[in-house]
Design an enzyme around this catalytic site. Sequence first.
Site, PDB file in Angstrom:
ATOM      1  N   GLU A 123       0.843  -1.208   0.000  1.00 39.42           N
ATOM      2  CA  GLU A 123       0.000   0.000   0.000  1.00 39.42           C
ATOM      3  C   GLU A 123       0.874   1.253   0.000  1.00 39.42           C
ATOM      4  OE1 GLU A 123      -2.860  -0.565  -0.807  1.00 39.42           O
ATOM      5  OE2 GLU A 123      -4.139  -1.493   0.702  1.00 39.42           O
ATOM      6  N   THR A 177      -6.223   6.735  -4.736  1.00 39.54           N
ATOM      7  CA  THR A 177      -6.294   6.649  -3.273  1.00 39.54           C
ATOM      8  C   THR A 177      -5.487   7.774  -2.628  1.00 39.54           C
ATOM      9  OG1 THR A 177      -6.647   4.272  -3.348  1.00 39.54           O
ATOM     10  CG2 THR A 177      -5.886   5.160  -1.261  1.00 39.54           C
TER      11      THR A 177
END
Length: 295
Positions: A123, A177
């Site tokens: 991530e 994101t």
Amino acid sequence: MWVCARAPSSSANLGPGYDVLALAHDAYFDVVCVRPSEETRVVKVTGEWKVPLERNSALAAAEEALKRLGGKGVEIWVHKGVPPGRGLGSSGASAAAAVKAVELLLGKSLSPEEAVMSAAEGERLVSGAAHADNVAASYLGGLVAVTYDPFKVLKFEVAEVELYVVTPWHEVPEGKTGAARSVLPEEVKLRDAVKMVGGAAAVIKALTSGDEDLLAKAIEMDPVVTPARSKLIPCFEEVVKAAKGGGAKGVTISGAGPSLLLVGGGAEEAKAAWERCGVKATYKKVKPARGSSAV
Ligand code: HSE
């Protein structure tokens, strides 16, 4: 010979649990395969969706898992089933499957915390932040909560509730994101924090006991993240209104969006509302999923 693992999609945050709560679900799955090599790199991406070979969450996750387990290098093959950029934990699923595949290849296991921390490196590579909510759900399955300092992963068994994810398919930028994180305030008021903590506790109680009415209220107890991000989602107000008119008891953004998570119904009406405003949309009724496993 390739060794493969699969991991499910997930909805992070669940309203008030920003970066803490996530639910693994059976909407979509990624499969990641690894085989020994001198150097760790992603050598192929197949499946329904295109993702880059270099800035791929599976790469950083596998590297970190190899470091922790004392492995050398792996070639990685990502079979992409979870659509990227839709708030459904796509990078998290690849990262979680990559960690599981490395464990299977080496015949060794990481602790849940180490596995999730390794996957969170994926991530970090993709969004700039090692948020661990999606990867924890994809790796462990069910409902998870993450604490960061000290780092702990809590897993809860979930009861049956009626849940839908509704996804609009408008163009989203690369690095969506990161962009959806950059619109959030740096500080929150104490009374907002109190509301979110209470809401997150209620989400856990509701999902573990199958209390759909409580879940519907709890996922809307977010005065901070959801309002800021709703502006990034086309026709948000109209879609939420239509969903509620169609039977949704509660609505929130799935992860960083733009997908929405609906409790109790209203998915067809949400999809129709998006299409009225010119955005193609689909929906799935979802059930909690098991975590990453061998294929
Ligand atoms: N908790 C993360 C966020 C999830 O909301 O940015 C991203 O999928």
